[in-house]
Design a protein around this motif. Structure first.
Motif, mmCIF file in Angstrom:
data_model
loop_
_atom_site.group_PDB
_atom_site.id
_atom_site.type_symbol
_atom_site.label_atom_id
_atom_site.label_comp_id
_atom_site.label_asym_id
_atom_site.label_seq_id
_atom_site.Cartn_x
_atom_site.Cartn_y
_atom_site.Cartn_z
ATOM 1 N N ARG A 1 0.835 -1.185 0.000
ATOM 2 C CA ARG A 1 0.000 0.000 0.000
ATOM 3 C C ARG A 1 0.877 1.244 0.000
ATOM 4 O O ARG A 1 2.021 1.224 0.454
ATOM 5 C CB ARG A 1 -0.947 0.013 1.195
ATOM 6 C CG ARG A 1 -0.282 0.187 2.544
ATOM 7 C CD ARG A 1 -1.319 0.061 3.659
ATOM 8 N NE ARG A 1 -0.731 0.276 4.979
ATOM 9 C CZ ARG A 1 -1.384 0.102 6.115
ATOM 10 N NH1 ARG A 1 -2.663 -0.300 6.098
ATOM 11 N NH2 ARG A 1 -0.789 0.311 7.263
ATOM 12 N N GLN A 2 0.298 2.311 -0.513
ATOM 13 C CA GLN A 2 1.021 3.572 -0.548
ATOM 14 C C GLN A 2 0.045 4.704 -0.283
ATOM 15 O O GLN A 2 -0.927 4.890 -1.023
ATOM 16 C CB GLN A 2 1.711 3.772 -1.897
ATOM 17 C CG GLN A 2 2.617 4.984 -1.942
ATOM 18 C CD GLN A 2 3.513 4.992 -3.161
ATOM 19 O OE1 GLN A 2 3.268 4.314 -4.152
ATOM 20 N NE2 GLN A 2 4.581 5.760 -3.093
ATOM 21 N N ALA A 3 0.327 5.435 0.790
ATOM 22 C CA ALA A 3 -0.454 6.621 1.134
ATOM 23 C C ALA A 3 0.257 7.849 0.576
ATOM 24 O O ALA A 3 1.474 7.821 0.361
ATOM 25 C CB ALA A 3 -0.612 6.723 2.645
ATOM 26 N N PRO A 4 -0.469 8.930 0.346
ATOM 27 C CA PRO A 4 0.154 10.151 -0.193
ATOM 28 C C PRO A 4 1.328 10.598 0.666
ATOM 29 O O PRO A 4 1.209 10.708 1.895
ATOM 30 C CB PRO A 4 -0.984 11.164 -0.152
ATOM 31 C CG PRO A 4 -2.215 10.351 -0.254
ATOM 32 C CD PRO A 4 -1.925 9.091 0.505
ATOM 33 N N GLY A 5 2.465 10.846 0.032
ATOM 34 C CA GLY A 5 3.634 11.323 0.741
ATOM 35 C C GLY A 5 4.446 10.235 1.415
ATOM 36 O O GLY A 5 5.488 10.521 2.011
ATOM 37 N N ASN A 6 3.962 8.998 1.335
ATOM 38 C CA ASN A 6 4.665 7.883 1.970
ATOM 39 C C ASN A 6 5.249 6.931 0.928
ATOM 40 O O ASN A 6 4.802 6.903 -0.221
ATOM 41 C CB ASN A 6 3.716 7.090 2.880
ATOM 42 C CG ASN A 6 3.297 7.868 4.094
ATOM 43 O OD1 ASN A 6 3.788 8.967 4.344
ATOM 44 N ND2 ASN A 6 2.370 7.306 4.846
ATOM 45 N N GLN A 7 6.210 6.145 1.368
ATOM 46 C CA GLN A 7 6.744 5.109 0.497
ATOM 47 C C GLN A 7 5.792 3.921 0.462
ATOM 48 O O GLN A 7 4.997 3.713 1.375
ATOM 49 C CB GLN A 7 8.117 4.659 1.001
ATOM 50 C CG GLN A 7 9.205 5.712 0.869
ATOM 51 C CD GLN A 7 10.568 5.175 1.256
ATOM 52 O OE1 GLN A 7 10.677 4.235 2.030
ATOM 53 N NE2 GLN A 7 11.612 5.765 0.703
ATOM 54 N N ARG A 8 5.900 3.145 -0.584
ATOM 55 C CA ARG A 8 5.105 1.931 -0.677
ATOM 56 C C ARG A 8 5.591 0.957 0.386
ATOM 57 O O ARG A 8 6.793 0.749 0.547
ATOM 58 C CB ARG A 8 5.223 1.323 -2.071
ATOM 59 C CG ARG A 8 4.269 0.184 -2.335
ATOM 60 C CD ARG A 8 4.303 -0.234 -3.792
ATOM 61 N NE ARG A 8 3.817 0.836 -4.676
ATOM 62 C CZ ARG A 8 3.579 0.655 -5.976
ATOM 63 N NH1 ARG A 8 3.778 -0.528 -6.536
ATOM 64 N NH2 ARG A 8 3.153 1.659 -6.706
ATOM 65 N N GLU A 9 4.667 0.352 1.106
ATOM 66 C CA GLU A 9 5.041 -0.565 2.177
ATOM 67 C C GLU A 9 4.358 -1.911 1.997
ATOM 68 O O GLU A 9 3.251 -1.997 1.464
ATOM 69 C CB GLU A 9 4.672 0.016 3.553
ATOM 70 C CG GLU A 9 3.191 0.225 3.776
ATOM 71 C CD GLU A 9 2.857 0.620 5.205
ATOM 72 O OE1 GLU A 9 3.709 0.439 6.104
ATOM 73 O OE2 GLU A 9 1.729 1.083 5.429
ATOM 74 N N LEU A 10 5.025 -2.944 2.468
ATOM 75 C CA LEU A 10 4.475 -4.288 2.412
ATOM 76 C C LEU A 10 3.389 -4.440 3.469
ATOM 77 O O LEU A 10 3.597 -4.126 4.639
ATOM 78 C CB LEU A 10 5.567 -5.323 2.649
ATOM 79 C CG LEU A 10 5.097 -6.781 2.690
ATOM 80 C CD1 LEU A 10 4.585 -7.225 1.333
ATOM 81 C CD2 LEU A 10 6.229 -7.684 3.168
ATOM 82 N N VAL A 11 2.239 -4.940 3.043
ATOM 83 C CA VAL A 11 1.136 -5.192 3.966
ATOM 84 C C VAL A 11 1.092 -6.663 4.354
ATOM 85 O O VAL A 11 1.012 -7.001 5.532
ATOM 86 C CB VAL A 11 -0.203 -4.775 3.324
ATOM 87 C CG1 VAL A 11 -1.369 -5.150 4.249
ATOM 88 C CG2 VAL A 11 -0.216 -3.289 3.023
ATOM 89 N N ALA A 12 1.143 -7.536 3.358
ATOM 90 C CA ALA A 12 1.058 -8.976 3.621
ATOM 91 C C ALA A 12 1.636 -9.730 2.431
ATOM 92 O O ALA A 12 1.574 -9.253 1.302
ATOM 93 C CB ALA A 12 -0.388 -9.402 3.857
ATOM 94 N N SER A 13 2.179 -10.902 2.712
ATOM 95 C CA SER A 13 2.716 -11.728 1.638
ATOM 96 C C SER A 13 2.387 -13.185 1.900
ATOM 97 O O SER A 13 2.177 -13.604 3.043
ATOM 98 C CB SER A 13 4.225 -11.539 1.507
ATOM 99 O OG SER A 13 4.884 -11.994 2.671
ATOM 100 N N ASN A 14 2.353 -13.941 0.818
ATOM 101 C CA ASN A 14 1.975 -15.343 0.911
ATOM 102 C C ASN A 14 2.718 -16.127 -0.163
ATOM 103 O O ASN A 14 2.752 -15.719 -1.318
ATOM 104 C CB ASN A 14 0.462 -15.478 0.715
ATOM 105 C CG ASN A 14 0.008 -16.911 0.543
ATOM 106 O OD1 ASN A 14 -0.321 -17.343 -0.562
ATOM 107 N ND2 ASN A 14 0.008 -17.672 1.607
#
Length: 121
Positions: A38-51
């Motif tokens: 996910r990526q919020a405005p002004g933030n870096q893309r971050e890992l939420v979940a992986s499988n």
């Protein structure tokens, strides 16, 4: 032709739930591993979940206990169930899959288009 098609984003109230889906197109033969970012405005893309195919799951610290990643191998679809949503979960959510296309000889990364998830307070 989109290789991964996402759906399920939208607007939800604080404490509500949403389920995101990421369906591989008919051009994808197999998904080895998948993840949601996910990526919020002004933030870096971050890992939420992986499988991974072996059912190993990992979650970002901020979503542990609230989000669940799952997959239906018969449908080549990956899901992200999001419960107890908070305003800080507001972001564009991207599906990522390490997938083998028909006619291809190696797995490669693909990205979904990124539906918006907005959580109101």
């Amino acid at each position: 032709q989109a290789m991964l098609e996402e759906s399920g984003g939208g607007l939800v109230q604080f404490g509500g739930s949403l389920r995101l889906s990421c369906a591989a197109s008919g051009y994808i033969r197999d998904i080895k591993s998948a993840a949601w970012y996910r990526q919020a405005p002004g933030n870096q893309r971050e890992l939420v979940a992986s499988n991974t195919r072996g059912e190993t799951r990992e979650y970002g610290d901020s979503v542990k206990g609230r989000f669940t990643i799952s997959r239906d191998n018969t449908k080549n679809t990956v899901y992200l169930q999001m419960n107890n949503l908070k305003p800080e979960d507001t972001a564009v959510y991207y599906c990522n899959a390490d997938a083998l296309p028909y006619g291809g000889d190696s797995y490669r990364p693909y990205w979904g288009q990124g539906p918006q998830v907005t959580v109101s307070s």
